[in-house]
Design a protein around this motif. Sequence first.
Motif, PDB file in Angstrom:
ATOM      1  N   THR A 151       0.284  -7.228 -13.409  1.00 22.86           N
ATOM      2  CA  THR A 151      -0.298  -6.046 -12.766  1.00 22.86           C
ATOM      3  C   THR A 151       0.117  -5.952 -11.307  1.00 22.86           C
ATOM      4  O   THR A 151       0.538  -4.895 -10.827  1.00 22.86           O
ATOM      5  CB  THR A 151      -1.832  -6.091 -12.870  1.00 22.86           C
ATOM      6  OG1 THR A 151      -2.214  -6.061 -14.240  1.00 22.86           O
ATOM      7  CG2 THR A 151      -2.461  -4.907 -12.151  1.00 22.86           C
ATOM      8  N   VAL A 152      -0.013  -7.053 -10.575  1.00 22.59           N
ATOM      9  CA  VAL A 152       0.313  -7.054  -9.147  1.00 22.59           C
ATOM     10  C   VAL A 152       1.806  -6.803  -8.937  1.00 22.59           C
ATOM     11  O   VAL A 152       2.210  -6.053  -8.038  1.00 22.59           O
ATOM     12  CB  VAL A 152      -0.120  -8.374  -8.490  1.00 22.59           C
ATOM     13  CG1 VAL A 152       0.382  -8.453  -7.056  1.00 22.59           C
ATOM     14  CG2 VAL A 152      -1.630  -8.513  -8.529  1.00 22.59           C
ATOM     15  N   GLN A 153       2.638  -7.417  -9.769  1.00 21.78           N
ATOM     16  CA  GLN A 153       4.080  -7.258  -9.616  1.00 21.78           C
ATOM     17  C   GLN A 153       4.559  -5.852  -9.967  1.00 21.78           C
ATOM     18  O   GLN A 153       5.424  -5.300  -9.289  1.00 21.78           O
ATOM     19  CB  GLN A 153       4.817  -8.273 -10.494  1.00 21.78           C
ATOM     20  CG  GLN A 153       4.735  -9.709  -9.994  1.00 21.78           C
ATOM     21  CD  GLN A 153       5.472 -10.678 -10.897  1.00 21.78           C
ATOM     22  OE1 GLN A 153       5.768 -10.385 -12.049  1.00 21.78           O
ATOM     23  NE2 GLN A 153       5.775 -11.852 -10.364  1.00 21.78           N
ATOM     24  N   GLY A 154       3.991  -5.270 -11.007  1.00 22.29           N
ATOM     25  CA  GLY A 154       4.524  -4.000 -11.485  1.00 22.29           C
ATOM     26  C   GLY A 154       3.704  -2.770 -11.176  1.00 22.29           C
ATOM     27  O   GLY A 154       4.219  -1.654 -11.307  1.00 22.29           O
ATOM     28  N   SER A 155       2.442  -2.947 -10.776  1.00 19.65           N
ATOM     29  CA  SER A 155       1.569  -1.762 -10.670  1.00 19.65           C
ATOM     30  C   SER A 155       0.743  -1.721  -9.394  1.00 19.65           C
ATOM     31  O   SER A 155      -0.251  -0.995  -9.324  1.00 19.65           O
ATOM     32  CB  SER A 155       0.619  -1.707 -11.882  1.00 19.65           C
ATOM     33  OG  SER A 155       1.328  -1.689 -13.095  1.00 19.65           O
ATOM     34  N   TRP A 156       1.135  -2.468  -8.357  1.00 22.14           N
ATOM     35  CA  TRP A 156       0.269  -2.548  -7.178  1.00 22.14           C
ATOM     36  C   TRP A 156       0.124  -1.188  -6.476  1.00 22.14           C
ATOM     37  O   TRP A 156      -0.939  -0.871  -5.933  1.00 22.14           O
ATOM     38  CB  TRP A 156       0.763  -3.612  -6.207  1.00 22.14           C
ATOM     39  CG  TRP A 156       2.109  -3.346  -5.577  1.00 22.14           C
ATOM     40  CD1 TRP A 156       3.327  -3.721  -6.052  1.00 22.14           C
ATOM     41  CD2 TRP A 156       2.342  -2.644  -4.351  1.00 22.14           C
ATOM     42  NE1 TRP A 156       4.317  -3.299  -5.205  1.00 22.14           N
ATOM     43  CE2 TRP A 156       3.741  -2.641  -4.148  1.00 22.14           C
ATOM     44  CE3 TRP A 156       1.523  -2.025  -3.406  1.00 22.14           C
ATOM     45  CZ2 TRP A 156       4.340  -2.038  -3.042  1.00 22.14           C
ATOM     46  CZ3 TRP A 156       2.118  -1.421  -2.296  1.00 22.14           C
ATOM     47  CH2 TRP A 156       3.503  -1.424  -2.125  1.00 22.14           C
ATOM     48  N   LYS A 157       1.181  -0.384  -6.495  1.00 23.16           N
ATOM     49  CA  LYS A 157       1.070   0.937  -5.882  1.00 23.16           C
ATOM     50  C   LYS A 157       0.082   1.809  -6.652  1.00 23.16           C
ATOM     51  O   LYS A 157      -0.721   2.539  -6.061  1.00 23.16           O
ATOM     52  CB  LYS A 157       2.434   1.610  -5.830  1.00 23.16           C
ATOM     53  CG  LYS A 157       3.410   0.973  -4.845  1.00 23.16           C
ATOM     54  CD  LYS A 157       4.722   1.741  -4.819  1.00 23.16           C
ATOM     55  CE  LYS A 157       5.705   1.111  -3.847  1.00 23.16           C
ATOM     56  NZ  LYS A 157       7.008   1.839  -3.829  1.00 23.16           N
ATOM     57  N   LEU A 158       0.151   1.738  -7.986  1.00 18.63           N
ATOM     58  CA  LEU A 158      -0.775   2.510  -8.807  1.00 18.63           C
ATOM     59  C   LEU A 158      -2.216   2.052  -8.604  1.00 18.63           C
ATOM     60  O   LEU A 158      -3.149   2.854  -8.638  1.00 18.63           O
ATOM     61  CB  LEU A 158      -0.392   2.399 -10.280  1.00 18.63           C
ATOM     62  CG  LEU A 158       0.894   3.116 -10.707  1.00 18.63           C
ATOM     63  CD1 LEU A 158       1.253   2.744 -12.146  1.00 18.63           C
ATOM     64  CD2 LEU A 158       0.739   4.623 -10.570  1.00 18.63           C
TER      65      LEU A 158
END
Length: 450
Positions: A244-251
Amino acid sequence: MAEPVSNAQPNATSDAATPTKARKAALAAFVGTSIEYYDYYAYATASALVFGKLFFPDTGNPFIGTMAAFATFAVGFLVRPIGGIVFGHYGDRVGRKTALVTTLVLMGGATFLIGLLPTYETAGILSPICLVLLRLAQGFAVGGEWGGAALIAVEHAPPSRKTFYSSFAQLGSPGGTVLSSAAFSLAALLGGGDLLEWAWRVPFLFSAVLVIIGLVIRLKLEESPEFQRAQKRNTVVKSPLKVTVQGSWKLILMGVGTVAVGVGGFYMTGTLFLSYAVDQVGIAQQTILSAQLIAAASSIVSFPVLAALADRYGKRLAMFSGLIGTIVIAAPHYYMAHTESAVLITLMLIVTQTVSAGAWVTIPALLSEAFPVETRYTAMSLSFQLAGVLFGGLVPVAGAGLVAMAAGSPLPAIGLLIALALINLLGATLLIRAVAAKAAAPADISERTA
């Protein structure tokens, strides 16, 4: 070994998403979150009414004691993201249902024990310490509750009715408010002396009965069909948080902004308003509690209607309408207290709940679209609970302090509520655009983690 994270959308034709299963999941989400929010709002109401007098030394200024009680209320928000991470990991790895049963038991147990605590007069400094520890347990449990309840409803729902069915998780907020306001209204009828002496304990002890009811319903619930499909595809990830942190932190950051009014607005228009009306305007506790009870009851009817309209006309329109409505009613909401009219205050609270509802009922459906099923519990919980720290825990405390510094003027509280709506507008706009761009782009199934 590297593990794939599927970004595939739920199968719209799956026979798992049937209306019957959707209704059962919606009921389980509603009942469970109503109990969870009952426990949480019971603490919020007690913080505004009695905890400042019972668990902290007498300073001669009742508002200072109330601020201290609100500070312990805020402490619970600080551990909510940790609860979201822990239960999110569990829910993404093992399943939504088991995580939801655990959060319910933990929350109910902590609330029941609060009802047994000795006061400062009896136990001294040990009293507020125990209160804070149990508040931490409450916050940890709630951190994992909302994400699981929202998902169990949205992942059982047919694609065309996800906002409607997932809104029943959001109904837990007014449902819990009705239960807690009713409990404290009955306790307040006994008079201030009895309320401070013993009656405040009854709403907390009553939570044990509600937990038993919630457990019966949730233990009969089926697991999310989307999670079951992820298990069959063998796409469940080992470390949902890392992915989650690696791929979706902006979201996630966009998601935090998207729930600013949904999370912080309740405490600004509910808990802080209760404290302001009682301590600054001098309105009787019973008057405000009864008004909040009626307004919350009206939401149990209006929220599903607005959610159904959102499915028909669009979540974006519903969200933005709710935010604009929040800006418009911010000043009237607080200044209506100065009329000291029970009827006008009640009507104002109903209007506030209704016009801002779009910013609340659309949250589960909007956030669920932003994240893949394999990390959705963790990602949604982080977005919601980080918002809880910023907008639910700190903003009401800041509002109470600013109102006190402004010699009782409601202008700081009004300004904070409008600021929340503007933050929400920005976050929701960015999130909706990001989800639309993701849907328009070719599906990316190459995202991996060690």
